[in-house]
Design a protein around this motif. Structure first.
Motif, PDB file in Angstrom:
ATOM      1  N   LEU A 421       0.830  -1.196   0.000  1.00 43.72           N
ATOM      2  CA  LEU A 421       0.000   0.000   0.000  1.00 43.72           C
ATOM      3  C   LEU A 421       0.868   1.251   0.000  1.00 43.72           C
ATOM      4  O   LEU A 421       2.018   1.230   0.449  1.00 43.72           O
ATOM      5  CB  LEU A 421      -0.919   0.020   1.228  1.00 43.72           C
ATOM      6  N   LYS A 468      -7.187  -3.550   1.112  1.00 41.31           N
ATOM      7  CA  LYS A 468      -6.524  -4.635   0.398  1.00 41.31           C
ATOM      8  C   LYS A 468      -5.529  -4.101  -0.624  1.00 41.31           C
ATOM      9  O   LYS A 468      -4.450  -4.670  -0.805  1.00 41.31           O
ATOM     10  CB  LYS A 468      -7.569  -5.519  -0.286  1.00 41.31           C
ATOM     11  N   GLN A 469      -5.865  -3.046  -1.305  1.00 41.10           N
ATOM     12  CA  GLN A 469      -4.956  -2.451  -2.278  1.00 41.10           C
ATOM     13  C   GLN A 469      -5.352  -0.989  -2.485  1.00 41.10           C
ATOM     14  O   GLN A 469      -6.497  -0.603  -2.270  1.00 41.10           O
ATOM     15  CB  GLN A 469      -5.001  -3.195  -3.608  1.00 41.10           C
TER      16      GLN A 469
END
Length: 701
Positions: A421, A468-469
């Motif tokens: 991230l 998550k991303q």
């Protein structure tokens, strides 16, 4: 009779009373004229003379009309109105017949009476129509001298036209009144049903309920409130609430209007919740109470009253306090063994203290992570109990929020990179078109830096955990009064129904995504408590599947406040430094020392040192340590610049010697006496502890 009259006549009690008033007025006029014509000497025109019979009928009718006016039972008012109107018709007809018939000057009274005939429906119109037209037919069949057809026609118009007008007026009026009466009856029935249901619901509520008017007078009290307060319904109604609800603080101290939730509602016109007051009942029983006071507003947004809902939470408060004490004690006690386990695991993982294979190291690392997580959980529980008991200590410092939040974000950047991230800090100045950079904003606040770090770090770690991303953006903005710290992510988001409960204790969003991620539900609760302790607030915006943004608002310091606080903090730091230096430089008091004497070391009973002819590290260490001479001048003691060291035991000295030597023991050498000159004891010197087999020291004169 009442049902029959109601079915035939559709007038309202209002108009029935108006008819009675008109009857009384006409009767009063007739009686007045009678008194003028006869008691005053008679009238010049015989047609104006009122007979005693007409006057008597008018007097009787006046009495009945007065009864109808002041009659308070609306159910039978129409009966009295019918009697009064009937006597009025008879009195008017008698007056016209006795004063010239068709040529009577009182025909105008008949027109007035006929106008109200339609109020009594078709029966009233038919009766008056038959009387008037019958008299006209009788006059036509047996004409009186001087009666012409023109005059007869005029009398017919004066008799029938008012009846037609009355029908037109009162027919539509009756229909309107009938519909209105039907609606009123229906509404009354509905209100009665609602009132009954509301009363049933209010009486069934286990919490106490009071309804107050705008002046604070009790208008409603339910049975639960009666039981809690010890007041009966008839006793409490129309009393001021302060006489019934005696509110004090938890310390049983009087409260002012600013602390009274009922008075607060009158000012802010919003619902107020309070769980910190004590309620004293009529019998003297004291109870911790939970109060919810809601305002009732009129169309102009003014206070029309308030609803007070309260309950006894004494047992709940005691249970919560005992639970908090248990959690605090248990967490504090369990931290000690957890810290010991973590320490031993650290030693086991240290290559300098233990040698283990790679598989064992992996297992121990997992165990250490679990122990560290357990330690953090215990720390969170302790923080929660302190927050609930208002025991969070504050150490506010003037802080540049932009720089401080930036340092926190930089420390967590590696953790974001491990998950792939991007962690961005948006409060930096950006390049302009001509290549120059804008200045970064500067926001100062007086905050506890440890608490602020815990809050911001928790929000960023949560963003990393639930994203998550994508990227996470930390930013600092504000206005003249507030500094706003925001943490934005594009993670899984929070459902709308869970947002109001997110800052509650032990609350976690229940979804398939959150089940895979560990947590206790204490982080955001602790954040809220810490932010509130710094006089701030925390809010969020979130949409499921689109991410979340958390906002922390803190009071901003003005430039003058920043300078004043920084000067104050600098003065405090100088005072602390000065007091610390004074304490460190203060000489330790020493007792007067005797004159220096020679000291002889006669014997040392060290079995491990037997046979050692050469000086050993131990004997080398002992030589400077046996110097017991005092300073040269007892009156000027030498200041102690280092903290006193702990004296090693004989066992420790033996262990040191074994580590340095491994040759076999030899015969002990005769130790030579050591003469000491008066000098200061070397730094780090160690005194030999005495025991039964310790060296025997003798003094020589």
């Amino acid at each position: 009779m009442g049902d029959f009259s109601q079915s035939m006549f559709t007038g309202s009690p209002f108009w029935y009373r108006r008819v009675a008033e008109i009857s009384l007025l006409i009767d009063a006029v007739i009686l007045a004229l009678f008194g003028v014509t006869f008691l005053g000497g008679g009238a010049n025109d015989p047609a104006m003379q009122i007979s005693a019979v007409a006057a008597g009928a008018a007097g009787l009718n006046a009495i009945i009309a007065a009864v109808a006016i002041f009659y308070r039972n609306d159910e039978h008012l129409n009966i009295w109105a019918i009697i009064a109107f009937g006597l009025l018709v008879a009195t008017t007809a008698l007056l016209i017949l006795t004063t010239g018939g068709i040529a009577s000057p009182y025909v105008a009274l008949w027109i007035l009476v006929a106008t109200f005939a339609g109020l009594f429906g078709l029966p009233g119109l038919l009766v008056l129509g038959l009387l008037a037209n019958g008299y006209i037919a009788w006059q036509f069949m047996a004409p009186q001298p001087g009666l012409t057809n023109d005059r007869l026609l005029m009398f017919a118009l004066a008799s029938d036209l008012p009846l037609v007008v009355s029908y037109i007026i009162w027919h539509s009026k009756s229909q309107h009144e009938a519909k209105k009466s039907e609606k009123v009856s229906q509404l009354t029935k509905e209100l009665s049903e609602v009132s009954n249901k509301a009363e049933i619901v209010i009486n069934a509520i286990a919490d106490g309920v009071l309804a107050l008017d705008s002046k604070g007078t009790i208008q409603l009290i339910n049975p639960a409130a009666q039981n809690l307060l010890g007041w009966g319904k008839n006793e409490a109604i129309n009393l001021d609430y302060a006489l019934v609800m005696k509110l004090t603080s938890k310390q049983d101290q009087p409260i002012n209007n600013g602390q009274n939730p009922i008075e607060q509602v009158r000012v802010i016109k919003q619902t107020v919740v309070n769980n910190e007051l004590t309620l004293t009942s009529k019998t003297g029983k004291k109870m911790v109470t939970s109060l919810v006071v809601s305002p009732m507003l009129d169309e102009a947004h003014n206070i029309a009253g308030s609803i007070v809902v309260f309950r006894d939470i004494t047992a709940e408060t005691k249970a919560q306090r005992e639970q908090a004490e248990f959690v605090s004690t248990a967490s504090h006690e369990m931290r000690t063994p957890v810290a010991a386990i973590e320490g031993y695991l650290g030693l086991a993982l240290n290559p300098q203290t233990a040698q283990i294979d790679q598989k064992a190291r992996l297992y121990l690392q997992k165990a250490q992570e679990a122990v560290q997580h357990l330690g953090r959980l215990f720390q969170d529980l302790l923080t929660v109990t302190r927050a609930d008991d208002n025991r969070l200590k504050q150490h506010p410092k003037t802080t540049n929020i932009v720089a401080y939040v930036e340092s926190i974000a930089e420390s967590l950047e590696p953790k974001a990179k491990e998950k792939g991230l991007k962690l961005l800090f948006a409060a930096h100045g950006k390049d302009t078109v001509d290549g120059q950079k804008k200045l970064s904003p500067v926001y100062y606040a007086s905050v506890d830096r440890d608490h602020l770090r815990e809050v911001v770090a928790n929000l960023i770690e949560n963003a990393i955990k639930y994203t998550k991303q994508g990227e996470i953006i930390a930013d600092v903005t504000g206005d003249d009064k507030h500094v706003i710290i925001s943490v934005k992510d594009n993670g899984i988001g929070i459902p709308k129904e869970d947002i109001p409960h997110l800052f509650q204790k032990f609350y976690r969003v229940d979804s398939s995504d959150t089940r895979e991620i560990g947590g206790t539900g204490l982080g955001l609760y602790i954040c809220r408590k810490l932010v509130e302790s710094m006089r701030g607030s925390i809010t969020l915006e979130s949409a499921l599947g689109k991410g979340s943004t958390f906002y922390v608002a803190l009071p901003r310091l003005s430039g003058a406040q920043v300078r004043q606080l920084q000067d104050s903090e600098a003065i405090e730091a100088l005072q602390e430094r000065a007091s610390g230096a004074t304490t460190a430089s203060a000489p330790a008091p020493m007792p007067p020392q005797p004159a220096p004497t020679a000291v002889k070391l006669q014997h040392i009973d060290f079995a491990p040192l037997a046979g050692s002819a050469q000086p050993t590290p131990i004997t080398a260490a002992l030589q400077p340590q046996t110097s017991l001479a005092a300073p040269a001048s007892p009156q000027q003691p030498r200041p102690q610049t280092t903290a006193p060291r702990r004296e090693p035991t004989i066992t420790e000295l033996q262990a040191q010697w074994h580590a340095a030597h491994s040759q076999p023991a030899r015969e002990p050498a005769t130790p030579r006496p050591i003469a000491h000159t008066p000098q200061a004891q070397p730094r780090g010197a160690i005194s030999i502890p005495t025991r039964q087999t310790a060296p025997v020291i003798t003094n020589k004169a």
